[in-house]
Design a protein around this motif. Structure first.
Motif, short mmCIF file in Angstrom:
data_model
loop_
_atom_site.label_atom_id
_atom_site.label_comp_id
_atom_site.label_asym_id
_atom_site.label_seq_id
_atom_site.Cartn_x
_atom_site.Cartn_y
_atom_site.Cartn_z
N LEU A 81 11.49 -16.18 -23.48
CA LEU A 81 12.80 -16.24 -24.12
C LEU A 81 12.75 -15.65 -25.53
CD1 LEU A 81 15.72 -17.46 -23.98
CD2 LEU A 81 14.76 -19.50 -25.05
N ASP A 82 13.71 -14.79 -25.84
CA ASP A 82 13.89 -14.27 -27.20
C ASP A 82 15.17 -14.89 -27.74
OD1 ASP A 82 13.78 -12.89 -29.56
OD2 ASP A 82 14.53 -11.00 -28.72
N PRO A 83 15.07 -15.97 -28.53
CA PRO A 83 16.28 -16.69 -28.95
C PRO A 83 17.15 -15.85 -29.88
CG PRO A 83 14.27 -17.98 -29.34
CD PRO A 83 13.85 -16.57 -29.06
N PRO A 84 18.44 -16.17 -29.97
CA PRO A 84 19.29 -15.52 -30.96
C PRO A 84 18.77 -15.78 -32.38
CG PRO A 84 20.60 -16.78 -29.38
CD PRO A 84 19.17 -17.13 -29.13
N GLU A 85 19.20 -14.98 -33.30
CA GLU A 85 18.71 -15.09 -34.66
C GLU A 85 19.09 -16.41 -35.32
OE1 GLU A 85 16.64 -13.11 -36.48
OE2 GLU A 85 16.33 -12.19 -34.51
N ARG A 86 20.19 -17.00 -34.88
CA ARG A 86 20.65 -18.27 -35.46
C ARG A 86 20.99 -19.25 -34.33
NH1 ARG A 86 22.69 -17.99 -40.83
NH2 ARG A 86 24.41 -19.40 -40.34
N LEU A 87 20.51 -20.47 -34.46
CA LEU A 87 20.78 -21.53 -33.49
C LEU A 87 21.20 -22.79 -34.22
CD1 LEU A 87 17.67 -21.12 -31.15
CD2 LEU A 87 20.03 -20.54 -30.55
N SER A 88 22.09 -23.55 -33.63
CA SER A 88 22.46 -24.85 -34.21
C SER A 88 21.59 -25.97 -33.71
CB SER A 88 23.94 -25.15 -33.92
OG SER A 88 24.79 -24.30 -34.67
N SER A 139 3.90 -21.47 -29.31
CA SER A 139 4.62 -20.20 -29.48
C SER A 139 6.12 -20.40 -29.43
CB SER A 139 4.18 -19.22 -28.39
OG SER A 139 4.96 -18.04 -28.43
N LEU A 140 6.58 -21.26 -28.52
CA LEU A 140 8.02 -21.54 -28.41
C LEU A 140 8.54 -22.20 -29.67
CD1 LEU A 140 10.60 -21.58 -26.70
CD2 LEU A 140 9.86 -23.81 -25.81
N TRP A 141 7.81 -23.22 -30.18
CA TRP A 141 8.30 -23.90 -31.39
C TRP A 141 8.42 -22.92 -32.55
CZ3 TRP A 141 9.83 -27.18 -28.40
CH2 TRP A 141 9.05 -28.08 -27.66
N ARG A 142 7.46 -22.00 -32.67
CA ARG A 142 7.53 -21.02 -33.76
C ARG A 142 8.75 -20.10 -33.62
NH1 ARG A 142 1.95 -21.25 -32.86
NH2 ARG A 142 1.97 -19.44 -31.47
N ARG A 143 9.04 -19.70 -32.40
CA ARG A 143 10.20 -18.83 -32.18
C ARG A 143 11.50 -19.57 -32.47
NH1 ARG A 143 9.80 -17.43 -26.39
NH2 ARG A 143 7.89 -18.66 -26.31
N LEU A 144 11.53 -20.86 -32.18
CA LEU A 144 12.77 -21.62 -32.35
C LEU A 144 12.99 -22.06 -33.79
CD1 LEU A 144 12.65 -23.91 -29.19
CD2 LEU A 144 14.03 -21.84 -29.51
N SER A 145 11.93 -22.49 -34.46
CA SER A 145 12.11 -23.13 -35.77
C SER A 145 12.72 -22.19 -36.79
CB SER A 145 10.78 -23.69 -36.28
OG SER A 145 9.84 -22.65 -36.48
N GLY A 146 12.37 -20.91 -36.72
CA GLY A 146 12.93 -19.98 -37.69
C GLY A 146 14.39 -19.70 -37.48
N GLY A 203 17.22 -29.40 -40.98
CA GLY A 203 17.82 -30.54 -40.28
C GLY A 203 18.18 -30.25 -38.84
N GLY A 204 17.96 -29.00 -38.39
CA GLY A 204 18.27 -28.65 -37.01
C GLY A 204 17.40 -29.39 -36.02
N LEU A 205 17.92 -29.63 -34.82
CA LEU A 205 17.26 -30.47 -33.83
C LEU A 205 16.77 -29.67 -32.63
CD1 LEU A 205 19.80 -33.46 -33.59
CD2 LEU A 205 17.90 -33.15 -35.22
N LEU A 211 12.92 -33.57 -32.31
CA LEU A 211 12.19 -32.88 -33.37
C LEU A 211 13.20 -32.38 -34.39
CD1 LEU A 211 9.75 -30.73 -31.18
CD2 LEU A 211 9.33 -32.98 -32.19
N VAL A 212 12.91 -32.62 -35.66
CA VAL A 212 13.85 -32.29 -36.74
C VAL A 212 13.18 -31.32 -37.69
CG1 VAL A 212 15.34 -33.20 -38.55
CG2 VAL A 212 14.79 -34.63 -36.55
N LYS A 213 13.80 -30.17 -37.90
CA LYS A 213 13.23 -29.16 -38.79
C LYS A 213 13.32 -29.66 -40.25
CE LYS A 213 13.61 -24.43 -40.42
NZ LYS A 213 14.28 -23.12 -40.27
#
Length: 242
Positions: free
Chosen positions: A101-108, A126-133, A138-140, A240-242
């Motif tokens: 998965l290549d996530p969108p640049e911004r996620l809520s 690897s997935l957490w790194r792709r998502l956290s950015g 405070g994102g979940l 999980l809370v950023k």
């Protein structure tokens, strides 16, 4: 494409209906406070769309990206989305697995139910790194924990029994330790008519066990665990809370 479910996809809705009845309400409560202005809500492993409906109901203003790699499951997901005018407007169905998965640049926010154990610890990292950015402060990331935090023997047990028309369907599941943190789960669907088994569909898969503390270490995020709602025990959910 990684596909864990096509072998038994014809039976999945029976499991999903029960699963959503127990996991849906606590998920909706966690999502209720999410600010969706930062970007879409991403659901990884959307299956047939039952949890997609929960997300859409809890967040009526959210755009949702529903990722599901199984073609058979995705067909049911797309059908569910297409026949509902609100879902049709807000939900985009994609065929990606968690691994590619290549996530969108911004996620809520991100919802991952029934999926995290299909990933090795390295794949999860690897997935957490792709998502956290992509998430705001405070994102979940909301993860279904599945109740298996370390390998153990689970004797085969009938987990579901449903009658549809002239046939009764039984779902049997068991597990045993595999290598390292992994378990091998074996599932069998039995189709019975007049008390006689007329068909069996068996499958097995590797599941990498984890708990919310391990996910927090892997992701570098803070965490909390939800085990009950309205005083009732529920399938465990990790947040999980950023």
């Amino acid at each position: 494409m990684i596909d864990y479910y096509s072998t038994s996809a014809e039976f999945y809705e029976m499991v999903a209906t029960r699963h959503t009845a127990s996991s849906g309400p606590p998920l909706a409560r966690v999502l209720a406070g999410v600010d969706v202005s930062h970007g879409p809500v991403l659901e990884i492993g959307a299956g047939t769309g039952r949890i997609t409906e929960v997300i859409a109901s809890a967040l009526p203003d959210a755009e949702i990206i529903a990722a599901e790699p199984s073609a058979a499951m995705r067909a049911m997901l797309t059908s569910r989305v297409a026949r509902d005018p609100d879902l049709r407007r807000r939900v985009t169905v994609v065929d990606h697995s968690a691994q590619n998965l290549d996530p969108p640049e911004r996620l809520s926010a991100v919802v991952i139910f029934g999926v995290a154990g299909h990933l090795t610890p390295a794949e999860r990292g690897s997935l957490w790194r792709r998502l956290s950015g992509r998430l705001p402060d405070g994102g979940l990331i909301i993860v279904e924990l599945m109740g298996v935090s370390s390998p153990r023997v689970i004797p085969p047990v009938m987990s579901l029994r449903e009658t549809i028309g002239r046939q009764t369907y039984e779902w049997w599941i068991g597990g045993e330790p595999a290598q390292g943190d992994a378990m091998r789960f074996t599932t069998t669907w039995k189709v019975l008519r007049d008390g006689r088994t007329v068909r069996e569909v068996a499958d097995d898969y590797i599941w990498h066990t984890f708990d919310v503390a391990r996910l927090a270490r892997e992701s570098g995020m803070t965490s909390r665990r939800i085990t009950e709602a309205a005083g009732q025990a529920i399938p465990e959910i990790g947040v999980l809370v950023k």
